[in-house]
Design an enzyme around this catalytic site. Structure first.
Site, PDB file in Angstrom:
ATOM      1  N   ASP A   3       0.823  -1.205   0.000  1.00 32.13           N
ATOM      2  CA  ASP A   3       0.000   0.000   0.000  1.00 32.13           C
ATOM      3  C   ASP A   3       0.861   1.261   0.000  1.00 32.13           C
ATOM      4  O   ASP A   3       2.036   1.250   0.380  1.00 32.13           O
ATOM      5  CB  ASP A   3      -0.922  -0.005   1.229  1.00 32.13           C
ATOM      6  CG  ASP A   3      -2.244   0.702   0.967  1.00 32.13           C
ATOM      7  OD1 ASP A   3      -2.345   1.448  -0.027  1.00 32.13           O
ATOM      8  OD2 ASP A   3      -3.180   0.511   1.762  1.00 32.13           O
ATOM      9  N   ASP A  13     -10.410   1.656  -3.377  1.00 35.83           N
ATOM     10  CA  ASP A  13     -10.901   1.425  -2.018  1.00 35.83           C
ATOM     11  C   ASP A  13     -12.420   1.372  -1.981  1.00 35.83           C
ATOM     12  O   ASP A  13     -13.008   0.966  -0.971  1.00 35.83           O
ATOM     13  CB  ASP A  13     -10.412   2.545  -1.086  1.00 35.83           C
ATOM     14  CG  ASP A  13      -8.991   2.325  -0.615  1.00 35.83           C
ATOM     15  OD1 ASP A  13      -8.464   1.213  -0.772  1.00 35.83           O
ATOM     16  OD2 ASP A  13      -8.395   3.285  -0.077  1.00 35.83           O
TER      17      ASP A  13
END
Length: 748
Positions: A482, A552
């Site tokens: 990430d 997301d």
């Protein structure tokens, strides 16, 4: 033989499967563009393609006194500069020691290589054999400045892509400052195009925008230090009547993960200049005597089969000649991630409960998300330390991964965010000098974290050693990598004040070096890139990590737009797509479980929820979903994808995937909002064998067989929708956010 050279006329003709790219050396020894488009037969002389004015040009500048027909302002060029009679956007700008920005690169020599050379320190497409591609290397020189420029063109025999990059070499005695050095520029003969690009923001990435070209410059870029969710490093130029299935389109994509620039300029003669490369904004690179600078690679695709044709060319190239290693063209495991199930609040017992419940459903991989390291109970602390929280996980990652494998048979994956550092961390106390930033300025904040300075070799080495220790001590088969912060105050004490414009690019090079080391050490691990979802979804990352967390936002209805837009360039196998909780955590919308599945199965499939909370009915449905994906995984992830009905233009969406032999297909239809008393609707399928008879499952209709030509020309009838009166046993769609899916299989 994909590359032809006519030495007498100094012309170069690159031929792919269905594409031709032709240019020449002009009278002033610079490169001129002749043609880019559908494949044409080779001939010894293409001079007739050159567009010259029919009468002397007025109010123009000319390289040769008395010749008012030859002006770089008018002519189509191949890699243009500034200062020598062309006033359009340049492909390069170089500042010399005397302060001048005038350069003139002229033709020196050419070389044809079988195959395709790699790029040092940068991701790139590749050829597995010397017989599948050829590369043309043109050497240009600026004798006054002591500079040589190599312009690379690769063409594949069986593809419709032209791959370009540039290498600048300083062979003189003085330094030069690169202010702009783009990867590709091409002049097209008219401006009758629509400019298509992918725009967005966090949780609404890669929405499709299209507008007619206008006079002047239309551009997209990123200044965020990553390729960004605001604009993707891709744009296309399509003819006005081009659709998903027919018409001409040119696609441009940069194999790079940092700041980029892409744009098209329409000049006063209505020609179009397309450019793409590293963003000149905030960029400088000081090139000393003897040094070399290599640009990232640009991929240019041509299709006369519409946007689907362009997309499929990108997909096939990236699946098999960009992605590398054990996971290239390998079916992805079905995973479950605990983020939306627990966020930071979990312990080993809770994780094992989720894994136990998931394994019974047939799920193959568990991914432990953020919160597993010491002090990480929220997003304000501990990034950079990477020490396991033994209160949450008494046996550490090693113990938990072993238990997951032993007790459930599932593989184990781990979330990391290695490029970041928290101010509240042991690493920050020891090495505040490792933070990317301008040292005499306050640092802006983003998600309570700063960025580690990967332009420093010691930082790259630290991250390699730290991550290697974690990955080698545990049974980890998947890593979610990430990055949740964009760059601000970009600076570094790793270079001097005259080189601060290099820091952003040096960071990207450091990241690539780190990733190359790790995937070489751990070739069995499936790496998935993530940057707050889709903030760094680009082909540069796919070179190291074969899939990316698409967004997301896991809401099925929003994902229709996100996955549709992403598919313009990137293959389904690269798109992480999960069934998530209901109501959705990003939109609050409640959608049926089957609709969530029907959207997310077109990608690297998984679940983002708490499997222990399923009802018995949901468990049975999830088992069916998992079984269906396993039976059709290769088709869903590596088949030819066709977009049928756009969510950007309709309340409905439809798409499908077809296997290479055209013997199997899966199609899906999605209705966002219910329509009162709806009309009958058909969707025309694509990519099937017109002569084949297909068995159709999932229609809810009495007729389950149809020929390919009927399905493509007449269409597949959508089963009955609720008309506003009564619901019968035949009613298949009622209410908002509904979907249907069909499996087609050729009857042999």
């Amino acid at each position: 033989m994909p590359i032809y050279v006519t030495e007498k006329n100094r012309q170069f003709h690159l031929q792919g499967k269905n594409v031709s790219y032709i240019f020449s050396v002009m009278e002033n020894e610079q490169l001129g563009q002749l043609y880019f488009g559908k494949k044409v037969k080779h001939r010894d002389d293409f001079s007739h393609l050159r567009q010259l004015p029919s009468e002397p040009l007025g109010n123009a500048s000319f390289p040769y006194e008395g010749n008012q027909f030859f002006s770089l302002e008018f002519l189509k060029q191949e890699y243009p500069g500034i200062g020598t009679s062309d006033y359009r956007e340049p492909a390069f700008v170089l500042k010399h020691e005397n302060g001048s920005r005038t350069s003139q690169f002229t033709f020196k020599k050419y070389e044809i290589l079988n195959g395709k050379p790699g790029l040092e320190g940068l991701p790139a497409t590749y050829a597995e054999s010397k017989d599948e591609a050829q590369t043309l290397v043109l050497t240009l020189q600026d004798m006054t400045a002591g500079l040589e420029m190599e312009v690379f063109y690769t063409v594949y025999h069986e593809r419709d892509a032209i791959i370009r990059s540039v290498k600048l070499r300083n062979v003189g005695d003085e330094h030069v400052v690169i202010e702009r050095l783009l990867s590709a520029s091409v002049d097209l003969p008219h401006s009758e195009f629509e400019f298509i690009h992918l725009h967005g923001s966090w949780i609404r990435e890669r929405h499709v925008a299209a507008s007619p070209l206008r006079k002047g410059l239309q551009s997209i870029d990123s200044k965020k230090g990553v390729s960004s969710s605001i604009h993707n490093p891709f744009f296309a130029l399509k003819s006005p009547n081009t659709t998903e299935s027919q018409g001409e389109v040119y696609g441009f994509n940069l194999v790079y993960s940092g700041n980029f620039f892409g744009g098209v300029e329409v000049d006063h003669y209505d020609t179009s200049r397309a450019l793409i490369g590293v963003n000149p904004f905030g960029f400088e690179w000081k090139l000393e005597s003897g040094e070399v600078f290599q640009t990232p690679e640009a991929v240019m695709v041509y299709s006369d089969q519409g946007l689907n044709g362009m997309s499929q060319c990108f997909h096939r190239l990236y699946e098999s000649r960009l992605v590398r290693g054990e996971w290239r063209e390998r079916e992805r495991p079905i995973l479950i991630n605990n983020w939306e199930a627990t966020y930071f609040d979990f312990n080993e017992e809770k994780i094992l409960e989720i894994c136990s419940a998931a394994s019974v459903l047939g799920i193959e991989l568990f991914a432990l998300d953020d919160g597993w390291f010491l002090g990480r109970n929220d997003d304000t602390t501990s990034l950079g330390d990477w020490k396991v929280d033994r209160k949450k996980l008494p046996g550490g990652i090693e113990g938990l991964s072993g238990k997951v494998l032993e007790e459930t048979g599932m593989s184990f994956g781990l979330w990391v965010e290695p490029e970041m550092i928290s101010e509240k961390s042991e690493l920050y106390k020891v090495h505040p000098d490792w933070v990317l930033g301008v040292k005499d300025r306050p640092l802006s904040h983003g998600r309570n974290q700063f960025i580690l300075d990967l332009s420093k070799q010691e930082v790259v080495d630290y991250l390699e050693n730290t991550l290697s220790a974690i990955l080698s001590s545990s049974q980890i088969s998947y890593v979610k990598w990430d990055m949740n912060r964009n760059m601000t105050e970009v600076g570094s004490d790793s270079v001097g004040g005259d080189r601060q414009g290099e820091v952003g690019h040096r960071y990207v090079l450091g990241l690539y070096q780190l990733l190359e080391r790790l995937i070489t050490k751990f070739p069995h691990i499936l790496f998935e890139s993530c940057a707050s979802g889709g903030n760094r979804f680009d082909p540069g990352m796919l070179y190291y990590m074969p899939q990316t967390w698409t967004s997301d936002n896991t809401d099925a209805i929003e994902r229709l737009k996100i996955q549709w837009g992403t598919s313009l360039v990137y293959p389904l196998s690269s798109m992480g797509a999960h069934v998530s909780s209901c109501p959705n955590h990003q939109t609050g919308r409640s959608t049926p479980l089957d609709t969530r599945f029907n959207v997310s199965m077109f990608g690297a499939f998984g679940y983002e929820l708490d499997a222990t909370q399923f009802t018995e009915e949901e468990k049975q449905e999830v088992k069916k979903q998992v079984r269906f994906v396993k039976e059709n995984r290769k088709l869903l992830q590596f088949g030819s994808f066709y977009r049928l009905i756009s969510p950007f233009e309709n309340d409905d969406t439809a798409w499908m995937v077809v296997d290479v032999q055209r013997g199997e297909a899966i199609a899906a239809f999605y209705r966002t909002l219910a329509v009162p008393n709806p009309s009958l609707k058909r969707i025309r399928l694509q990519g099937l064998n017109p002569d084949a008879l297909y068995e159709i499952e999932g229609t809810g209709q009495s007729v389950h067989r149809a020929y390919g030509d009927e399905l493509m020309n007449i269409g597949l009838l959508i089963p009955p929708m609720f008309s506003g009166t009564v619901i019968t046993e035949n009613t298949m769609i009622k209410g908002d956010y509904q979907s249907l899916a069909w499996k087609l299989k050729e009857v042999r």
